[in-house]
Structures are given as C-alpha cells and as structure tokens.
Motif scaffolding. Structure first.
Motif, PDB file in Angstrom:
ATOM      1  N   VAL A 137       0.845  -1.206   0.000  1.00 32.26           N
ATOM      2  CA  VAL A 137       0.000   0.000   0.000  1.00 32.26           C
ATOM      3  C   VAL A 137       0.874   1.247   0.000  1.00 32.26           C
ATOM      4  CG1 VAL A 137      -1.693   1.317   1.328  1.00 32.26           C
ATOM      5  CG2 VAL A 137      -1.940  -1.163   1.099  1.00 32.26           C
ATOM      6  N   TYR A 138       1.940   1.238   0.793  1.00 34.65           N
ATOM      7  CA  TYR A 138       2.827   2.405   0.837  1.00 34.65           C
ATOM      8  C   TYR A 138       3.530   2.602  -0.496  1.00 34.65           C
ATOM      9  CZ  TYR A 138       6.509   5.584   2.323  1.00 34.65           C
ATOM     10  OH  TYR A 138       7.360   6.669   2.428  1.00 34.65           O
ATOM     11  N   ARG A 139       3.931   1.497  -1.105  1.00 36.93           N
ATOM     12  CA  ARG A 139       4.642   1.568  -2.384  1.00 36.93           C
ATOM     13  C   ARG A 139       3.755   2.157  -3.475  1.00 36.93           C
ATOM     14  NH1 ARG A 139       8.954  -1.599  -4.438  1.00 36.93           N
ATOM     15  NH2 ARG A 139       8.936  -1.849  -6.685  1.00 36.93           N
TER      16      ARG A 139
ATOM     17  N   GLY B  62       1.854   5.676  -1.173  1.00 39.76           N
ATOM     18  CA  GLY B  62       2.606   6.504  -0.245  1.00 39.76           C
ATOM     19  C   GLY B  62       1.882   6.655   1.080  1.00 39.76           C
ATOM     20  N   LEU B  63       0.979   5.732   1.395  1.00 42.20           N
ATOM     21  CA  LEU B  63       0.144   5.825   2.582  1.00 42.20           C
ATOM     22  C   LEU B  63       0.446   4.664   3.526  1.00 42.20           C
ATOM     23  CD1 LEU B  63      -2.397   7.073   4.041  1.00 42.20           C
ATOM     24  CD2 LEU B  63      -3.741   5.378   2.775  1.00 42.20           C
ATOM     25  N   VAL B  64       0.621   4.985   4.803  1.00 42.78           N
ATOM     26  CA  VAL B  64       0.756   3.954   5.822  1.00 42.78           C
ATOM     27  C   VAL B  64      -0.647   3.598   6.313  1.00 42.78           C
ATOM     28  CG1 VAL B  64       1.717   3.329   8.060  1.00 42.78           C
ATOM     29  CG2 VAL B  64       3.017   4.825   6.528  1.00 42.78           C
ATOM     30  N   ASN B  65      -1.060   2.374   6.082  1.00 48.66           N
ATOM     31  CA  ASN B  65      -2.403   1.937   6.456  1.00 48.66           C
ATOM     32  C   ASN B  65      -2.385   1.451   7.906  1.00 48.66           C
ATOM     33  OD1 ASN B  65      -4.997   0.957   6.610  1.00 48.66           O
ATOM     34  ND2 ASN B  65      -4.592  -0.850   5.357  1.00 48.66           N
ATOM     35  N   PHE B  66      -2.741   2.337   8.832  1.00 50.02           N
ATOM     36  CA  PHE B  66      -2.696   1.984  10.241  1.00 50.02           C
ATOM     37  C   PHE B  66      -3.832   1.046  10.646  1.00 50.02           C
ATOM     38  CE2 PHE B  66      -0.188   5.993  10.435  1.00 50.02           C
ATOM     39  CZ  PHE B  66       0.950   5.456  11.015  1.00 50.02           C
ATOM     40  N   ALA B  67      -4.754   0.768   9.739  1.00 51.25           N
ATOM     41  CA  ALA B  67      -5.806  -0.211  10.026  1.00 51.25           C
ATOM     42  C   ALA B  67      -5.354  -1.631   9.689  1.00 51.25           C
ATOM     43  CB  ALA B  67      -7.070   0.126   9.234  1.00 51.25           C
TER      44      ALA B  67
ATOM     45  N   LEU C  48      -5.515  13.610   6.683  1.00 54.87           N
ATOM     46  CA  LEU C  48      -6.842  13.088   6.992  1.00 54.87           C
ATOM     47  C   LEU C  48      -6.968  11.631   6.553  1.00 54.87           C
ATOM     48  CD1 LEU C  48      -9.449  13.951   8.300  1.00 54.87           C
ATOM     49  CD2 LEU C  48     -10.300  14.696   6.067  1.00 54.87           C
ATOM     50  N   MET C  49      -6.271  11.261   5.483  1.00 55.06           N
ATOM     51  CA  MET C  49      -6.261   9.859   5.062  1.00 55.06           C
ATOM     52  C   MET C  49      -5.619   8.982   6.140  1.00 55.06           C
ATOM     53  SD  MET C  49      -5.280   9.981   1.007  1.00 55.06           S
ATOM     54  CE  MET C  49      -5.409   8.209   0.819  1.00 55.06           C
ATOM     55  N   LEU C  50      -4.513   9.446   6.720  1.00 51.04           N
ATOM     56  CA  LEU C  50      -3.864   8.697   7.790  1.00 51.04           C
ATOM     57  C   LEU C  50      -4.808   8.519   8.977  1.00 51.04           C
ATOM     58  CD1 LEU C  50      -0.256  10.206   7.850  1.00 51.04           C
ATOM     59  CD2 LEU C  50      -0.905   7.926   7.107  1.00 51.04           C
ATOM     60  N   ILE C  51      -5.453   9.610   9.355  1.00 52.37           N
ATOM     61  CA  ILE C  51      -6.403   9.547  10.467  1.00 52.37           C
ATOM     62  C   ILE C  51      -7.550   8.595  10.123  1.00 52.37           C
ATOM     63  CG2 ILE C  51      -8.038  10.880  11.854  1.00 52.37           C
ATOM     64  CD1 ILE C  51      -6.163  13.290  11.466  1.00 52.37           C
ATOM     65  N   GLY C  52      -7.951   8.610   8.850  1.00 52.56           N
ATOM     66  CA  GLY C  52      -9.017   7.713   8.419  1.00 52.56           C
ATOM     67  C   GLY C  52      -8.653   6.248   8.596  1.00 52.56           C
ATOM     68  N   THR C  53      -7.406   5.891   8.301  1.00 53.93           N
ATOM     69  CA  THR C  53      -6.988   4.491   8.488  1.00 53.93           C
ATOM     70  C   THR C  53      -7.009   4.116   9.971  1.00 53.93           C
ATOM     71  OG1 THR C  53      -4.618   5.026   8.600  1.00 53.93           O
ATOM     72  CG2 THR C  53      -5.555   4.578   6.420  1.00 53.93           C
ATOM     73  N   ILE C  54      -6.617   5.062  10.829  1.00 58.38           N
ATOM     74  CA  ILE C  54      -6.687   4.794  12.275  1.00 58.38           C
ATOM     75  C   ILE C  54      -8.132   4.576  12.693  1.00 58.38           C
ATOM     76  CG2 ILE C  54      -6.256   5.759  14.570  1.00 58.38           C
ATOM     77  CD1 ILE C  54      -3.913   7.319  13.342  1.00 58.38           C
ATOM     78  N   GLY C  55      -9.030   5.421  12.170  1.00 56.17           N
ATOM     79  CA  GLY C  55     -10.450   5.267  12.478  1.00 56.17           C
ATOM     80  C   GLY C  55     -11.004   3.930  12.031  1.00 56.17           C
ATOM     81  N   PHE C  56     -10.612   3.488  10.838  1.00 54.65           N
ATOM     82  CA  PHE C  56     -11.062   2.187  10.351  1.00 54.65           C
ATOM     83  C   PHE C  56     -10.579   1.071  11.278  1.00 54.65           C
ATOM     84  CE2 PHE C  56     -12.151   3.832   6.078  1.00 54.65           C
ATOM     85  CZ  PHE C  56     -13.320   3.107   5.882  1.00 54.65           C
ATOM     86  N   GLY C  57      -9.347   1.196  11.769  1.00 50.24           N
ATOM     87  CA  GLY C  57      -8.831   0.186  12.695  1.00 50.24           C
ATOM     88  C   GLY C  57      -9.672   0.094  13.956  1.00 50.24           C
ATOM     89  N   ILE C  58     -10.052   1.237  14.501  1.00 50.10           N
ATOM     90  CA  ILE C  58     -10.890   1.256  15.705  1.00 50.10           C
ATOM     91  C   ILE C  58     -12.258   0.639  15.421  1.00 50.10           C
ATOM     92  CG2 ILE C  58     -12.040   2.780  17.371  1.00 50.10           C
ATOM     93  CD1 ILE C  58      -9.680   4.728  16.982  1.00 50.10           C
ATOM     94  N   VAL C  59     -12.830   0.977  14.268  1.00 49.05           N
ATOM     95  CA  VAL C  59     -14.135   0.434  13.897  1.00 49.05           C
ATOM     96  C   VAL C  59     -14.074  -1.086  13.742  1.00 49.05           C
ATOM     97  CG1 VAL C  59     -15.858   0.358  12.057  1.00 49.05           C
ATOM     98  CG2 VAL C  59     -14.966   2.558  12.826  1.00 49.05           C
TER      99      VAL C  59
ATOM    100  N   GLY D 229      13.306  -3.714   6.966  1.00 45.95           N
ATOM    101  CA  GLY D 229      13.739  -4.106   5.630  1.00 45.95           C
ATOM    102  C   GLY D 229      13.880  -2.943   4.673  1.00 45.95           C
ATOM    103  N   GLY D 230      13.229  -1.813   4.972  1.00 46.03           N
ATOM    104  CA  GLY D 230      13.220  -0.656   4.072  1.00 46.03           C
ATOM    105  C   GLY D 230      11.809  -0.434   3.594  1.00 46.03           C
ATOM    106  N   PHE D 231      11.118   0.516   4.162  1.00 46.69           N
ATOM    107  CA  PHE D 231       9.690   0.680   3.912  1.00 46.69           C
ATOM    108  C   PHE D 231       9.416   0.925   2.430  1.00 46.69           C
ATOM    109  CE2 PHE D 231       5.421   2.274   5.218  1.00 46.69           C
ATOM    110  CZ  PHE D 231       5.114   1.196   6.033  1.00 46.69           C
ATOM    111  N   GLY D 232       8.516   0.145   1.867  1.00 45.88           N
ATOM    112  CA  GLY D 232       8.204   0.227   0.452  1.00 45.88           C
ATOM    113  C   GLY D 232       8.882  -0.854  -0.369  1.00 45.88           C
ATOM    114  N   SER D 233       9.811  -1.578   0.244  1.00 48.30           N
ATOM    115  CA  SER D 233      10.516  -2.641  -0.465  1.00 48.30           C
ATOM    116  C   SER D 233       9.892  -3.984  -0.127  1.00 48.30           C
ATOM    117  CB  SER D 233      12.000  -2.645  -0.072  1.00 48.30           C
ATOM    118  OG  SER D 233      12.644  -3.815  -0.526  1.00 48.30           O
ATOM    119  N   ILE D 234       9.406  -4.699  -1.125  1.00 52.34           N
ATOM    120  CA  ILE D 234       8.812  -6.011  -0.890  1.00 52.34           C
ATOM    121  C   ILE D 234       9.865  -7.021  -0.411  1.00 52.34           C
ATOM    122  CG2 ILE D 234       7.529  -7.918  -1.910  1.00 52.34           C
ATOM    123  CD1 ILE D 234       5.894  -5.370  -1.509  1.00 52.34           C
ATOM    124  N   PRO D 235      11.042  -7.123  -1.069  1.00 51.34           N
ATOM    125  CA  PRO D 235      12.077  -8.014  -0.517  1.00 51.34           C
ATOM    126  C   PRO D 235      12.500  -7.598   0.890  1.00 51.34           C
ATOM    127  CG  PRO D 235      12.599  -7.387  -2.770  1.00 51.34           C
ATOM    128  CD  PRO D 235      11.464  -6.538  -2.357  1.00 51.34           C
TER     129      PRO D 235
END
Length: 289
Positions: free
Chosen positions: A28-30, A33-38, A93-104, A231-237
């Motif tokens: 998702v970040y790759r 560019g978003l960290v999905n906290f949910a 607000l997108m970041l906050i939204g992922t946190i909200g989804f996690g709580i839900v 491992g390096g955020f955004g790197s699949i390996p």
C-alpha cells in the motif's frame, strides 16, 4: 545446537507471518505513499473469519483460508473507496481515516465475536518431525511453505502481469501513469485488496499459533510494521527479510528473556534502525511520507 536450530525454525515460522503483514504495509505504501494503520486490525479480522469458517462452519482449513482472504480483500476495497476522495487532497486526513477504520474493525470484532477470544487447533495434527535430532513442528513447515508460495505469487503478479506492472508505474509517478491511461484509483484499490488479502492470510495462519482475540491485531500490526521498516519501507524483498528477522529475534528473546522478550526485540530493532535509518534495503519509491 539442537535448541538453537529449533528456536530458529520456530522464529522463521512466526517471522514468515510478520513478513506477510509487512508486505501488506509495503504494498500500500509503495503504491499510494500511505501507511495503512488499520492493517493490524485487518489481520485480526482475517484471523477471526478464518477461525469461524474453520471451526463454526467446519470448512476444511484451506478452504476456510481462501474464503477469509476473499472477504477480507473486499474490506480492503471498502477502505480504499472511502479514502479515495481524499487522495492528493488531504493526506493527513487519510492517515487519520486508516486509524479510524482500525478502531471500527476492532469494535465490530468485539460485537460479533465477543471479547474473550478463541483457541484454534492446528489443522496438522501430525506429531513433530525429527530431522537429525531436531524436533520441528509440522505446522511450522506448513506456515513457511504457504508464506513462500504467497510471496512467489505476489512477485509474479507485480513483475509479470499488466495490472502488477501498472501498480508499479503508479508507485513511480501516478501523474505519468494517468497520462498513459492507467486507472490510478483502480490500481490503488487493488493494492488495498491484495494488502488485506495478505493480512487475512497472516491472520489465518497465526490462529493455531496464538490465541485469536480482538487485541491481537495491535501486536501483529506493530511487529509487521517494524519488519517493513527494518527491511526498508516500500521494499517487498525488504519486508520479507525484515519480517523474518523480527520473528527470529523475537523467538530467541522469548527463550532467553522470558517476560522481557518484547522489550529486548524492540531494543535490538531500535539499535539497527539507528545504525541504518532507511532499513536494510533502504528503497524509496514515493515522495510522500
């Protein structure tokens, strides 16, 4: 040496699950560019769904996993669709939204399944295998095999299919990707769906290893996130290597520092990140953070 190898194999098994979680974060970040906290909560939902289909509906474990992955993938699509209007407009607000989804999601899990949790029996009742005097749990080998197959399928999808290549193009430059006719929203939606599917796979596999409960997503999410950073955020390996490293460190810490294993694991993680802040691979594919 026998104890060392048994601990190492056990750590590899748990690390493979962390690696699946880390790959979901990195994918998702790759792409966005978003960290999905949910993401940790999605892992927990996947664990509950897999255990419900396996125990309550008595589906075969493999089929229960497939159905759980499909349902959880749809949850990922829903999250992306809700957040899509904020794309390129309000990133915070997108970041906050992922946190909200996690709580839900955590609240829904408590409402549907309760707060007490459940134990999931191993789908492989065979006795531990003894190889050169080393006793290895059969289920550990199953986890490693399934995680390895999932990783190869993801690599094939990203490198050999049109949709996978399109996702990587969006990761590099979404404006240029749009200019050549790539549907960025569809690509982002697929990234969330695959990330959620990986989370469900991790949750379903970890069920027989840990106690399934509404709080498990926090721990698995943090360790998967740590693996992605290591491992390096955004790197699949990097996510694969980082997740397995966290699992092995965690396993040895639990064996030598009972009661303080989490502290020791994250102290080692902190030292490594202080030495190499960008992670082992240090790949940067997006400019937003």
């Amino acid at each position: 040496m026998q104890v060392f190898l048994q601990t190492f194999i056990g750590g590899m098994s748990l690390g493979a699950i962390y690696a699946l979680v880390a790959m979901g974060f990195s994918l998702v970040y790759r792409t966005m560019g978003l960290v999905n906290f949910a993401h940790g909560s999605v892992v927990m939902i996947g664990a509950y769904l897999a255990s419900t289909f396996y125990l309550s509906l008595t589906l075969p474990f493999a089929l229960a996993m497939v159905v759980a992955i499909g349902v959880t993938g749809l949850i990922g699509v829903v999250i992306e669709r809700v957040l899509r209007p904020l794309e390129n407009k309000d990133f915070d607000l997108m970041l906050i939204g992922t946190i909200g989804f996690g709580i839900v999601l955590e609240a829904l899990a408590i409402i549907i399944w309760g707060a007490t949790g459940r134990a999931v029996p191993s789908p492989v009742p065979a006795a531990p295998l003894e190889i050169f005097g080393i006793r290895v749990r059969t289920y550990d080998l199953v986890v490693l095999a399934i995680a390895g197959i999932a990783t190869m399928l993801l690599a094939y999808f990203l490198q050999r299919t049109k949709r996978g290549v399109a996702m990587q193009a969006v990761a590099m430059d979404h404006q240029a990707a749009t200019a050549v006719g790539i549907h960025v929203g569809r690509s982002n939606s697929m990234a969330f769906m695959i990330g959620a599917g990986l989370a469900a796979l991790a949750g379903g596999l970890v069920g027989p290893l840990l106690y399934v409960n509404p709080a498990m997503g926090g721990l698995l999410g943090i360790k998967g996130f740590a693996g992605a950073i290591l491992g390096g955020f955004g790197s699949i390996p990097g996510a694969i290597l980082g997740g397995i490293s966290i699992g092995v460190i965690d396993s040895f810490a639990a064996g030598h520092f009972q009661g303080y294993s989490e502290l020791v694991t994250f102290l080692i993680f902190t030292v490594i990140i202080m030495i190499r802040p960008t992670g082992i691979f240090g790949e940067r594919t997006v400019n937003r953070a």
